[in-house]
Design a protein around this motif. Structure first.
Motif, PDB file in Angstrom:
ATOM      1  N   ARG A 304       1.796  -4.681   1.871  1.00 22.57           N
ATOM      2  CA  ARG A 304       1.223  -3.515   2.559  1.00 22.57           C
ATOM      3  C   ARG A 304      -0.306  -3.603   2.515  1.00 22.57           C
ATOM      4  N   PHE A 305      -0.907  -3.891   3.668  1.00 22.44           N
ATOM      5  CA  PHE A 305      -2.360  -3.994   3.773  1.00 22.44           C
ATOM      6  C   PHE A 305      -2.954  -2.789   4.493  1.00 22.44           C
ATOM      7  N   HIS A 306      -2.248  -1.705   4.486  1.00 23.33           N
ATOM      8  CA  HIS A 306      -2.715  -0.481   5.143  1.00 23.33           C
ATOM      9  C   HIS A 306      -2.152   0.709   4.377  1.00 23.33           C
ATOM     10  N   GLY A 307      -2.591   1.883   4.771  1.00 24.46           N
ATOM     11  CA  GLY A 307      -2.079   3.091   4.148  1.00 24.46           C
ATOM     12  C   GLY A 307      -2.963   3.594   3.027  1.00 24.46           C
ATOM     13  N   SER A 308      -2.539   4.673   2.418  1.00 19.00           N
ATOM     14  CA  SER A 308      -3.346   5.361   1.412  1.00 19.00           C
ATOM     15  C   SER A 308      -3.380   4.636   0.070  1.00 19.00           C
ATOM     16  N   LEU A 310      -3.913   1.343  -0.370  1.00 14.90           N
ATOM     17  CA  LEU A 310      -4.596   0.056  -0.295  1.00 14.90           C
ATOM     18  C   LEU A 310      -5.635  -0.086  -1.413  1.00 14.90           C
TER      19      LEU A 310
END
Length: 613
Positions: A304-308, A310
């Protein structure tokens, strides 16, 4: 006749040449390109391939006799890696199978890229603890296990990327900020925290705190006394005593290393059979449960390279990356020194980094070279990294065919294995040695220790690093200055406080500055020098009136442009008092300042080993 040693100007260098030399000394002190000089193109290609893939260097000379030694060592460390892998995965709040995955792929990568013959790769307790505790601050491994697993793999990717970048960019000196005092305190505190966390398994508690501090853990233990299981406690005590006894035997008699190496696997086998026979899960003894069969599934789609989250995974990756890298390189260098070969630190950083990057793509979490497994590997007679390959193949066979056998393995035994493994991280003799050598370092060690126990793992580490950095700043801004005296019958001048036979020279104040002079310490040096002079004036009844101040600068390795103001200010202050001053043992580095001082109307008599202000 007095002999005068003239200082000649150094050969002229352009600004580009000076910058090139400085960068080379900073990033390439070992000069890795020297082996390519004067070699034909084909040889350069071979040497380059061997540099990035050390297996190409020792592989062609590998023999069956070496393989027999590596086979025994690999099977021995596999017996330790399998139970430890399961245990450390649970410590990181990950599925137990992930611990075995992490003992399969990373050792294969390290065998190709690593330069250590003794390093045994796999999950380690410290990185597992830090990874689990940091991610659990925002995501629960029980309510959202899939997200937690994704964040663990992503953190592993960033840890590997950071580690490999340090090696490629030759920035390994960054990990040197973790001094030995910090590591001793941090590891001891982490060992206690890890052991306290195992009280959940050792006591059979179901509802246990998610916090890592000493107070919350002990509060949770005594608030849930009604959940304690005497069957679990009895089994835990028995196997803990067995494991500690095996460890003690191996420490007292190193030739019996196989006793402690095989004890965890023997404990797992015996406890599993026992629980299956008495149906222990019906008597309050919790078990691992059914584990997934098969080798590592791909996990690149889980990153996961995105989202809250990171920022969390980047921070977790950097911290676990530094800790695991420090442990791996320290272990590798330790055994390399014992067996008289060299380990390239930058190669190790790249090897461990790429190992973790590949691991993040194959359902593995942060791995490095563990001291316990590496010690067993060394004692078992490992000759090369092939022992890691043998261990990896053994774990692969376990993943493919033996996973159903671990279904009834009790968690209490895994907890006992972890406690036994981390006890060795508490190094009391090293702490006593630090106390005798440097009291400030001892305070740094205690800061790391108590910070980890009472606050958190990452904050305890940050406090200790901050305190160590503060110590370095103190040494820079408050450099040591000493008064020199003459040894009778010689022309030697030494520190008056260290050499009792040294005597003052009447009318002279000889001061030695033992640090570089720069913008950060010129104010202190000016004030400290004037204070020496004031003390001399107060004691003029005891000594003759002060006529000369001599600054002995042989220990000053560098001076910046701001440092010139120190001499200007001292000159003005001494002229008011009618005192003359001299600079003694000017280094070649100061020649460029002579012209600047001259422009500032501070006279330089000549370029010799003694200069006037």
């Amino acid at each position: 006749m007095e002999e005068v040693h003239h200082v000649v100007a150094p050969p002229h260098k352009s600004t580009f040449q000076k910058l090139k030399a400085r960068l080379k000394e900073t990033f390439f002190p070992d000069d890795p390109l020297r082996q390519f000089k004067g070699q034909p193109l084909k040889t350069k290609f071979v040497l380059g391939a061997q540099y990035f893939f050390p297996i190409l260097q020792w592989g062609p000379n590998y023999t069956f006799q070496l393989f027999k030694s590596d086979l025994i060592a690999g099977l021995t460390i596999a017996s330790l890696a399998i139970p430890q892998g399961i245990s450390y995965a649970k410590l990181a709040n990950l599925p137990p199978i992930v611990g075995l995955y992490s003992s399969f792929v990373p050792p294969l990568v390290y065998a190709v890229l690593g330069s250590s013959r003794d390093l045994a790769v796999g999950p380690v307790s410290i990185a597992s603890l830090v990874l689990g505790s940091m991610l659990r601050q925002e995501v629960s491994p029980t309510t959202d296990p899939l997200l937690f697993l994704q964040l663990a793999f992503t953190s592993t990717f960033f840890a590997g990327l950071f580690q490999a970048s340090l090696g490629i960019l030759r920035l390994g000196f960054i990990i040197d900020f973790l001094s030995k005092a910090i590591l001793i305190g941090f590891m001891a505190g982490a060992a206690i925290i890890v052991s306290l966390q195992q009280l959940k398994s050792l006591l059979g508690i179901t509802h246990f705190t998610k916090q890592m501090g000493l107070v919350p853990v002990m509060t949770s233990v005594f608030h849930n006394v009604h959940e304690w299981s005497w069957q679990t406690i009895l089994m835990g005590i028995c196997f803990l005593m067995l494991l500690l006894l095996a460890r003690h035997i191996s420490i007292r008699k190193p030739k019996l290393f196989w006793v402690s190496a095989g004890a965890p696997l023997v404990s797992v086998i015996i406890s599993t059979i026992l629980v299956f026979a008495i149906k222990g899960q019906n008597h309050g003894i919790s078990v691992i449960g059914k584990l997934q069969e098969g080798i590592n599934p791909p996990s690149w789609n889980m990153l996961r390279f995105h989202g809250s989250h990171l920022g969390l995974v980047i921070k977790t990756g950097i911290i676990t990356g530094i800790l695991s890298l420090t442990e791996g390189i320290a272990v590798g260098r330790t055994f390399a020194a014992l067996r008289n070969y060299k380990v390239d630190g930058n190669k190790e950083m790249m090897a461990i980094g790429f190992m973790n990057v590949v691991g993040s793509f194959t359902s593995c979490y942060v791995t490095t070279g563990a001291f316990s497994r590496s010690a067993v590997n060394n004692n078992a007679g490992a000759k090369s990294a092939v022992s890691n390959v043998v261990m990896s193949v053994t774990v692969m066979v376990t993943l493919l065919f033996l996973m159903p056998l671990f279904q009834y393995t009790p968690n209490v035994v895994l907890g006992a294995i972890i406690v036994t493994a981390v006890i060795g991280l508490i190094d009391i003799p090293a702490a006593c040695l630090i106390w005798r050598i440097d009291k400030f370092d001892f305070i740094v060690m205690l800061t790391a220790f108590f910070g980890v126990i009472f606050i958190s793992v990452q904050h305890g580490l940050a406090l200790a690093v901050g305190l160590s950095t503060f110590k370095i700043l103190l040494q820079i801004t408050r450099p040591k200055t000493v008064m020199l005296g003459k040894i009778p019958g010689t022309d030697i001048y030494r520190n008056l406080h260290q050499y009792k036979e040294a005597v003052r020279v009447p009318g002279f104040l000889i001061l030695s500055i033992e640090a570089p002079i720069n913008f950060a310490n010129i104010t202190y040096l000016n004030e400290r020098t004037l204070r020496w002079i004031e003390d001399e004036e107060d004691n003029k009844k005891e000594y003759s009136s002060l006529q000369f101040v001599i600054l002995e600068m042989s220990a000053v390795s560098a001076i910046d442009t701001s440092g010139i103001s120190l001499f200007r200010d001292l000159k003005a202050a001494l002229e008011k008092k009618g005192i003359e001053a001299r600079i003694l043992n000017c280094h070649l580095l100061y020649l460029f300042t002579h012209f600047l001082i001259h422009k500032s109307k501070i006279y330089i008599s000549n370029v010799t080993n003694s200069c006037d202000f």
